[in-house]
Write an enzyme that holds these catalytic residues in place. Structure first.
Site, mmCIF file in Angstrom:
data_model
loop_
_atom_site.group_PDB
_atom_site.id
_atom_site.type_symbol
_atom_site.label_atom_id
_atom_site.label_comp_id
_atom_site.label_asym_id
_atom_site.label_seq_id
_atom_site.Cartn_x
_atom_site.Cartn_y
_atom_site.Cartn_z
ATOM 1 C CG PHE A 34 -1.983 -1.121 1.095
ATOM 2 C CD1 PHE A 34 -3.070 -1.041 0.246
ATOM 3 C CD2 PHE A 34 -1.806 -2.285 1.826
ATOM 4 C CE1 PHE A 34 -3.971 -2.079 0.127
ATOM 5 C CE2 PHE A 34 -2.704 -3.337 1.726
ATOM 6 C CZ PHE A 34 -3.793 -3.226 0.874
ATOM 7 C CB THR A 36 1.820 3.372 -5.211
ATOM 8 O OG1 THR A 36 1.937 2.020 -5.645
ATOM 9 C CG2 THR A 36 3.208 3.961 -5.004
ATOM 10 N N GLY A 37 -0.648 1.640 -4.022
ATOM 11 C CA GLY A 37 -2.007 1.130 -4.152
ATOM 12 C C GLY A 37 -2.844 1.508 -2.939
ATOM 13 C CB SER A 120 6.700 -2.953 -18.757
ATOM 14 O OG SER A 120 6.611 -1.661 -19.336
ATOM 15 C CE1 TYR A 145 8.293 -0.198 -14.332
ATOM 16 C CE2 TYR A 145 8.478 -0.062 -16.715
ATOM 17 C CZ TYR A 145 7.761 -0.407 -15.589
ATOM 18 O OH TYR A 145 6.525 -0.994 -15.728
ATOM 19 C CG PHE A 206 7.393 15.972 -20.189
ATOM 20 C CD1 PHE A 206 7.295 17.221 -19.615
ATOM 21 C CD2 PHE A 206 6.889 14.884 -19.492
ATOM 22 C CE1 PHE A 206 6.721 17.402 -18.367
ATOM 23 C CE2 PHE A 206 6.323 15.042 -18.239
ATOM 24 C CZ PHE A 206 6.235 16.308 -17.677
ATOM 25 N NE ARG A 213 5.401 5.687 -24.068
ATOM 26 C CZ ARG A 213 6.395 6.357 -24.635
ATOM 27 N NH1 ARG A 213 6.414 6.504 -25.949
ATOM 28 N NH2 ARG A 213 7.364 6.880 -23.905
ATOM 29 N NE ARG A 273 9.513 10.171 -18.685
ATOM 30 C CZ ARG A 273 8.452 9.378 -18.735
ATOM 31 N NH1 ARG A 273 7.341 9.726 -18.110
ATOM 32 N NH2 ARG A 273 8.486 8.253 -19.423
#
Length: 347
Positions: A34, A36-37, A120, A145, A206, A213, A273
């Site tokens: 938790f 971020t969730g 991802s 990432y 940015f 995407r 970015r």
């Protein structure tokens, strides 16, 4: 009935996957710290009586063991986001790569019958292919990432080949929709644009906005992940999950302005970015032909649904407006801190 474990299940994509599994009659355990969730994301699933929550990190051996007990399938979605990797590369690696290894190891120990690793599209990086194929496109991640998510793929593949763990790798492209993060370095582009436009301010892009995407509505992503977990033919393989059409960030800005009733608001542009990928567009043939998955909600419809949801859940958009438009930081020269927490899933 044996249960299903969803790591990062209180997060954006994770909570929608939990909703999907619970609605299909599954007994679901969520492992989430938790950070971020939110528990609010699990409200609908919680009312089913088939939800168990274990609060803990994917870096905590004991929490993983407790959460996985009684489950025969694992969906591993716990993650730390790409923007945090820019300023906290070591912590990002620990959660995304080491955390995956720890969950895989517990899956091996408990003889899990299916392990779905949520990777991802960022693993592709700027590989230059027009449509990114699981088999033919080379992965060239440009951020820690993306590199850590790719390391997780290699770990999942190694556990399948060496230990016989029935692992499947899914690569969701950019999901958007209800419950998407809208604040700070977790915030995604669409919520940030919506907040600014609803406050009468121009979207801030940015770079040039020519980067694009493959935006996929989040309930479609969740449905695809759930389907992958049932597909014996995908064991040991990797599959893209996406709508299959790229939308540039400049096009997103104009679409958001129209959807929010402010077509007069033109975007403004600042510096790019760091580590931003130029283009992500999925080859969806494998998902369609082998998995039987095709995302049905196009970008215009998905954006309309999201804006409607946003207006209902955030009647005071002014309270969400942030003064700082750059939602990332580059590393300082301070020594890295020991990681103790993990984040909830957002691919």
């Amino acid at each position: 009935m044996n249960g299903v474990l969803v790591t990062g299940g209180a997060g954006f994509i994770g909570s929608h996957l939990v909703d999907h599994l619970v609605s299909a009659g599954e007994a679901v355990t969520v492992l989430d710290d938790f950070s971020t969730g939110t528990r609010d994301n699990l409200g609908l699933a919680g009312r089913s009586g088939r939800l168990r929550i274990v609060e803990g990190s994917v870096l905590d051996h004991r929490a993983i063991e407790t959460a996985m007990r009684g489950c025969d399938r694992v969906f591993h979605l716990a993650v730390q986001c790409v923007r945090r990797s820019l300023g906290q590369p070591i912590a990002n690696h620990e959660i995304n790569a080491t955390g995956t290894l720890l969950v895989l190891e517990q899956g091996r120990r408990q003889r899990i019958s299916r392990f779905v690793y949520c990777s991802s599209s960022e693993v592709y990086g700027n590989c230059g292919d027009e449509r990114l194929s699981e088999q033919d496109s080379h992965c060239k991640p440009v951020t820690v990432y993306g590199a850590a998510k790719l390391a997780g793929e290699y770990y999942a593949s190694a556990y399948h080949q060496t230990y016989g763990l029935p692992a499947i790798i899914v690569r969701p492209f950019n999901s958007y929709g209800p419950r998407e993060h809208s604040q700070g370095d977790l915030a995604e582009v669409i919520p940030r644009f919506v907040i600014r436009v609803l406050n009468g301010q121009s979207p801030v892009i940015f770079g040039s906005g020519a980067n694009g995407r493959d935006f996929t509505y989040v309930t479609e992503t969740a449905r695809g992940i759930a389907m992958a977990g049932q597909a014996d033919v995908l064991v040991g393989r990797t599959v893209n999950l996406a709508y299959g059409k790229m939308v540039t960030i400049r096009e997103v800005a104009h679409a958001v302005a129209h959807a929010c009733g402010r077509p007069d608001l033109e975007p403004v542009f600042i510096e790019p970015r760091p580590g931003d990928v130029i283009a992500l567009q999925a080859d969806t043939a494998l998902a369609r032909d082998v998995l039987g998955f095709s995302a049905a909600i196009d970008f215009a419809e998905g954006l309309r649904r999201y804006v409607d949801w946003f207006r209902q859940h955030h009647p005071d958009p002014a309270s969400l407006l942030e003064a700082e438009v750059r939602n990332w930081q580059l590393p300082t020269d301070e020594a890295p801190k020991v990681v103790a927490r993990s984040s909830s899933a957002s691919a």
